[in-house]
Design a protein around this motif. Structure first.
Motif, PDB file in Angstrom:
ATOM      1  N   UNK A  76      50.344  47.179  30.877  1.00 38.35           N
ATOM      2  CA  UNK A  76      49.931  46.372  32.088  1.00 38.35           C
ATOM      3  C   UNK A  76      49.346  47.398  33.045  1.00 38.35           C
ATOM      4  N   UNK A  77      49.108  48.480  32.969  1.00 42.39           N
ATOM      5  CA  UNK A  77      48.517  49.334  33.855  1.00 42.39           C
ATOM      6  C   UNK A  77      46.950  49.783  33.343  1.00 42.39           C
ATOM      7  N   UNK A  78      46.011  49.023  33.859  1.00 46.65           N
ATOM      8  CA  UNK A  78      44.784  49.326  33.463  1.00 46.65           C
ATOM      9  C   UNK A  78      43.969  50.134  34.436  1.00 46.65           C
ATOM     10  N   UNK A  79      44.647  51.553  34.390  1.00 47.08           N
ATOM     11  CA  UNK A  79      43.835  52.606  35.251  1.00 47.08           C
ATOM     12  C   UNK A  79      42.836  53.023  34.142  1.00 47.08           C
ATOM     13  N   UNK A 423      45.972  44.214  38.078  1.00 47.20           N
ATOM     14  CA  UNK A 423      46.785  44.451  39.195  1.00 47.20           C
ATOM     15  C   UNK A 423      45.871  43.779  40.520  1.00 47.20           C
ATOM     16  N   UNK A 424      46.726  43.566  41.523  1.00 45.95           N
ATOM     17  CA  UNK A 424      46.137  42.879  42.739  1.00 45.95           C
ATOM     18  C   UNK A 424      45.382  44.436  43.314  1.00 45.95           C
ATOM     19  N   UNK A 425      44.577  44.852  42.720  1.00 47.68           N
ATOM     20  CA  UNK A 425      43.943  46.049  43.134  1.00 47.68           C
ATOM     21  C   UNK A 425      42.612  45.740  43.487  1.00 47.68           C
ATOM     22  N   UNK A 426      41.809  46.244  44.545  1.00 50.69           N
ATOM     23  CA  UNK A 426      40.257  46.122  44.527  1.00 50.69           C
ATOM     24  C   UNK A 426      39.667  46.476  43.664  1.00 50.69           C
ATOM     25  N   UNK A 427      39.946  47.603  43.165  1.00 47.88           N
ATOM     26  CA  UNK A 427      39.241  48.230  41.917  1.00 47.88           C
ATOM     27  C   UNK A 427      39.261  47.206  40.616  1.00 47.88           C
ATOM     28  N   UNK A 448      37.864  35.993  31.110  1.00 51.37           N
ATOM     29  CA  UNK A 448      37.988  36.003  32.463  1.00 51.37           C
ATOM     30  C   UNK A 448      39.317  36.852  32.874  1.00 51.37           C
ATOM     31  N   UNK A 449      39.414  37.325  33.921  1.00 46.11           N
ATOM     32  CA  UNK A 449      40.567  38.037  34.424  1.00 46.11           C
ATOM     33  C   UNK A 449      41.509  37.059  35.139  1.00 46.11           C
ATOM     34  N   UNK A 450      42.793  37.998  35.422  1.00 45.09           N
ATOM     35  CA  UNK A 450      43.813  37.021  36.429  1.00 45.09           C
ATOM     36  C   UNK A 450      43.008  37.290  37.832  1.00 45.09           C
ATOM     37  N   UNK A 451      42.572  36.242  38.528  1.00 41.21           N
ATOM     38  CA  UNK A 451      42.000  36.444  39.729  1.00 41.21           C
ATOM     39  C   UNK A 451      42.968  36.450  40.756  1.00 41.21           C
ATOM     40  N   UNK A 452      42.926  37.255  41.793  1.00 41.93           N
ATOM     41  CA  UNK A 452      43.846  37.628  42.783  1.00 41.93           C
ATOM     42  C   UNK A 452      44.659  38.795  42.263  1.00 41.93           C
ATOM     43  N   UNK A 453      44.737  39.337  40.832  1.00 38.81           N
ATOM     44  CA  UNK A 453      45.510  40.141  40.401  1.00 38.81           C
ATOM     45  C   UNK A 453      46.823  39.691  39.820  1.00 38.81           C
ATOM     46  N   UNK A 454      47.358  40.255  38.725  1.00 37.96           N
ATOM     47  CA  UNK A 454      48.522  39.678  37.997  1.00 37.96           C
ATOM     48  C   UNK A 454      49.552  40.623  38.876  1.00 37.96           C
ATOM     49  N   UNK A 455      49.752  41.839  38.636  1.00 36.47           N
ATOM     50  CA  UNK A 455      50.945  42.844  39.006  1.00 36.47           C
ATOM     51  C   UNK A 455      50.645  43.004  40.372  1.00 36.47           C
ATOM     52  N   UNK A 456      51.787  43.073  41.281  1.00 37.04           N
ATOM     53  CA  UNK A 456      51.937  43.763  42.700  1.00 37.04           C
ATOM     54  C   UNK A 456      51.211  42.586  43.504  1.00 37.04           C
ATOM     55  N   UNK A 457      51.532  42.668  44.937  1.00 35.44           N
ATOM     56  CA  UNK A 457      51.069  41.414  45.812  1.00 35.44           C
ATOM     57  C   UNK A 457      49.707  41.733  46.051  1.00 35.44           C
ATOM     58  N   UNK A 458      49.281  40.313  46.376  1.00 36.27           N
ATOM     59  CA  UNK A 458      47.903  40.177  46.684  1.00 36.27           C
ATOM     60  C   UNK A 458      47.754  40.013  48.070  1.00 36.27           C
ATOM     61  N   UNK A 459      46.645  40.326  48.741  1.00 36.71           N
ATOM     62  CA  UNK A 459      46.214  39.904  50.205  1.00 36.71           C
ATOM     63  C   UNK A 459      45.215  38.915  50.121  1.00 36.71           C
ATOM     64  N   UNK A 465      37.902  37.378  47.778  1.00 36.03           N
ATOM     65  CA  UNK A 465      36.808  38.021  47.081  1.00 36.03           C
ATOM     66  C   UNK A 465      36.895  37.923  45.332  1.00 36.03           C
ATOM     67  N   UNK A 466      38.098  38.102  44.847  1.00 42.39           N
ATOM     68  CA  UNK A 466      38.161  38.088  43.630  1.00 42.39           C
ATOM     69  C   UNK A 466      37.944  36.835  43.082  1.00 42.39           C
ATOM     70  N   UNK A 467      38.227  35.592  43.814  1.00 48.04           N
ATOM     71  CA  UNK A 467      37.598  34.193  43.470  1.00 48.04           C
ATOM     72  C   UNK A 467      36.160  34.034  43.672  1.00 48.04           C
ATOM     73  N   UNK A 468      35.520  34.620  44.417  1.00 44.79           N
ATOM     74  CA  UNK A 468      34.242  34.478  44.679  1.00 44.79           C
ATOM     75  C   UNK A 468      33.318  35.304  43.344  1.00 44.79           C
ATOM     76  N   UNK A 469      34.194  36.245  42.705  1.00 46.74           N
ATOM     77  CA  UNK A 469      33.493  36.797  41.464  1.00 46.74           C
ATOM     78  C   UNK A 469      34.067  35.686  40.374  1.00 46.74           C
ATOM     79  N   UNK A 470      35.084  35.143  40.330  1.00 46.87           N
ATOM     80  CA  UNK A 470      35.696  34.186  39.436  1.00 46.87           C
ATOM     81  C   UNK A 470      34.949  32.865  39.454  1.00 46.87           C
ATOM     82  N   UNK A 471      34.143  32.562  40.330  1.00 43.06           N
ATOM     83  CA  UNK A 471      33.209  31.423  40.497  1.00 43.06           C
ATOM     84  C   UNK A 471      32.446  31.479  39.262  1.00 43.06           C
TER      85      UNK A 471
END
Ligand code: GLC
Length: 637
Positions: A76-79, A423-427, A448-459, A465-471
């Motif tokens: 679960x750590x996609x670094x 993760x709820x990371x901008x990257x 597709x990816x988990x929009x907004x990010x799965x792990x950690x808190x999203x802002x 911005x995630x959704x705007x790609x997910x569109x």
């Protein structure tokens, strides 16, 4: 042209639908050696060459400068330091001084050193000597991809409603929780087609059961939601809980359908429900049996599933946890110094997904016992095939939504994939973007990816911005982990901004769906790197933050926080379109670099010269979209 080279006695992975006359591997045109039971081939790369491929994998669109592994991994750590994610997509392609693609049809581990050890050399090592290799030659990257895609067969097409907006969370624990999500969306008038049921809908995490306490009258409940235009999508896990009296376990046990250990006993490991057995998805009769279990949920009116934990994920093996507990007991009461403390800690931290546990699993193939490590990457695909084959036989074509976490090429004909626990990371907005063309090259269109990010808190701004790609991604699903901040669209202030974004998706569905269908029928890509369309443009060749979409568009999402726009490169004159709810703003921009302003409630899109795309009016459900009533945006409109 496609050329096939065979070594030893390859296991049939089911990846190919076309047959090719094989030559012995000695004739394989790239330099190669076999040492210590491993086959290794290499090729050199000129400085400007690009290496594409590897589907769902870490890092960039251009895979150069890193080492990757084909080994489906529950991580679960996609670094960017990782070498593999959940998939094993063994196709790469060199574009530049030379032009060729290679597909390694091989289900065990592969190491792809793409200029990691030596900058100008790629070294690919297969962990075995029984395989088929395909060399694909062509004039352009697209030409090579098309031939490859034709050889592996047409990509899965889901039902139309699966292009609607989907909301998930681990977990909506019961009917009230699901209802409140639907109410939240309805009250905010934000479109929605699916709500996901994560593991808690089951009775103590047992596949093909429903918790009576959580959903007292599940069948009526499902049907009531369907009347409201909402599809409930339950999760199915690979591990089957070991429990006397649990029908699925008892049946599997009695028929001898579970994976074995060397001594012939069932392999057992802990996952969500505690100790589980693992269906041997490599056996046709086991696939048939497991596939037929989905009928229990189909009978309730369910028409979509996500297959999970099918790398397979192992939290701990029985042997592993016993050894760890013994070690801890022996240390009780002692003063733990550095060495002993970290050794103990590492023992527990290393319990999950241990190589020695995978190596202790055995499958049956054509009546012979085969060690799991030889076929590791087929396990998740086998689970998906089990379901997919059953649906193909018992439900209409394209009726059932199905996507999986683990996958290998071949499974693209049966299902889609999601990119797992990001993760709820901008990257991770960019990571999502970069995997799209690579996954498409390997046949996976519905992804597709988990929009907004799965792990950690999203802002709030990250989710927007995630959704705007997910569109634009065929699977548009917002999903988040247990214990993280709620990230459904209606949870944040000013829900109008979210409505503006999600409505754009619905307005685009006629365009996105037809682009998808055509890509499946014509073995085409929905998403392409800019370099595919502008091979002589050195800036386009390096671009990894924008993608071509269909024949008409380029997309360039915002992927940084606290910015009001982004810099974008236009490889030709284009129309810059900002879509937001019912609003459409257009501006003609010349070839070159521009800074474009994009508000949080806007979806940016760039239309090629002379191209136009249809927009319909939004609706709260895909079923209410009016396909006859479209307007066009773009040139000559
Ligand atoms: C896995 C899945 C994730 C799911 C969780 C609980 O981590 O990848 O999507 O929410 O399991 O089922």
């Amino acid at each position: 042209m496609i050329y096939k080279y065979t070594s030893g006695q390859p296991i049939d992975t089911g990846a190919m639908v076309m047959e090719f006359e094989a030559e012995p591997v000695a004739a394989f045109p790239l330099p190669h050696t076999t040492e210590d039971g491993r086959f290794c081939f290499r090729f050199t790369m000129e400085p400007d060459d690009i290496v594409y491929g590897l589907g769902e994998a870490p890092r960039g669109i251009n895979k150069r400068g890193w080492v990757y592994e084909s080994y489906c991994s529950d991580d679960p750590f996609h670094t960017e330091t990782k070498q593999s994610l959940y998939a094993a997509h063994n196709f790469i392609m060199l574009s530049g001084s030379k032009m060729f693609g290679v597909f390694a049809d091989f289900p065990a581990r592969i190491r792809w050193d793409i200029g990691y050890t030596k900058t100008d050399e790629a070294v690919v090592t297969l962990d075995g000597t029984d395989f088929d290799l395909y060399m694909i030659t062509g004039d352009t990257p697209m030409d090579i991809v098309r031939q490859f895609r034709e050889a592996i067969g047409k990509s899965y097409v889901p039902p139309l409603w699966a292009f609607g907006y989907q909301q998930s969370r681990w977990s909506y624990h019961n009917a009230e929780a699901v209802d409140s999500v639907i109410d939240g969306y309805n009250n905010a008038q934000i479109p929605l087609d699916c709500v996901y049921l994560d593991i808690d809908y089951m009775e103590r995490y047992k596949d093909f059961t429903i918790s009576e306490a959580a959903f007292p009258d599940f069948k009526n409940y499902v049907q009531d939601k369907r009347r409201q235009g909402i599809h409930l999508i339950p999760i199915i896990d690979a591990g089957v809980k070991k429990e006397d009296g649990y029908r699925v376990y008892e049946e599997g046990k009695q028929k001898g359908y579970f994976c074995k250990t060397a001594d012939g006993s069932d392999f057992e490991a802990g996952v969500w429900p505690g100790i589980c057995s693992f269906p041997d998805f490599l056996r046709p009769e086991v696939r048939q049996w497991f596939g037929s279990q989905y009928q229990y949920l189909l009978d309730m009116g369910i028409d979509g599933f996500w297959n999970d934990m099918n790398e397979p994920a192992l939290f701990y093996s029985v042997k592993g946890i016993e050894e760890a507990l013994d070690k801890a007991a022996a240390l009780k009461g002692q003063n733990l110094d550095l060495g002993r403390f970290f050794n103990l800690k590492d023992t527990f931290m290393g319990l999950s997904n241990r190589q020695e546990d995978y190596a202790s699993i055995y499958h049956q193939i054509d009546g012979k016992l085969v060690n799991h490590q030889k076929v590791h990457n087929l396990y998740g695909a086998g689970m998906t095939k089990a379901a997919g084959d059953y649906f193909a036989e018992h439900c209409g074509e394209g009726e059932i939504l199905m996507f999986s976490r683990a996958s290998t090429i071949g499974a693209h004909r049966t299902a889609g994939i999601w990119f797992g626990d990001n993760h709820s990371w901008w990257s991770h907005i960019l990571l999502n973007l970069k995997m799209l063309p690579s996954a498409n090259m390997c046949g996976f269109l519905y992804c597709g990816a988990d929009l907004g990010g799965f792990n950690e808190n999203a802002t709030r701004d990250l989710v927007l911005r995630f959704l705007a790609l997910g569109v634009f991604t065929p699977l548009m699903r917002n999903h988040s982990a247990l214990g993280t901040r709620d990230q459904e669209c209606y949870r944040f202030e000013n829900t109008q901004d979210f409505k503006d974004i999600v409505e754009v998706r619905y307005r685009l569905i006629p365009y996105l769906y037809s682009t998808f269908k055509r890509a499946s029928e014509q073995n085409d890509l929905i998403f392409r790197p800019l370099s595919f369309d502008y091979p002589d443009d050195s800036v386009a060749r390096e671009c990894e933050t924008q993608l071509m979409l269909g024949d008409e568009c380029m997309i360039a999402p915002v992927y940084e926080q606290n910015v009001q726009g982004r810099t974008v490169y236009l490889p030709e004159d284009m129309t810059f379109v900002k879509l937001s709810g019912t609003r459409v703003q257009t501006q003609t921009l010349e070839k070159g670099v521009h800074y474009v302003k994009i508000a949080l409630n806007e979806v940016p899109l760039f239309l090629k010269k002379g191209k136009k795309i249809p927009l319909t009016n939004s609706a709260l459900r895909t079923r209410d979209l009016d396909w006859d009533n479209v307007t066009f945006i773009g040139d000559d409109v």
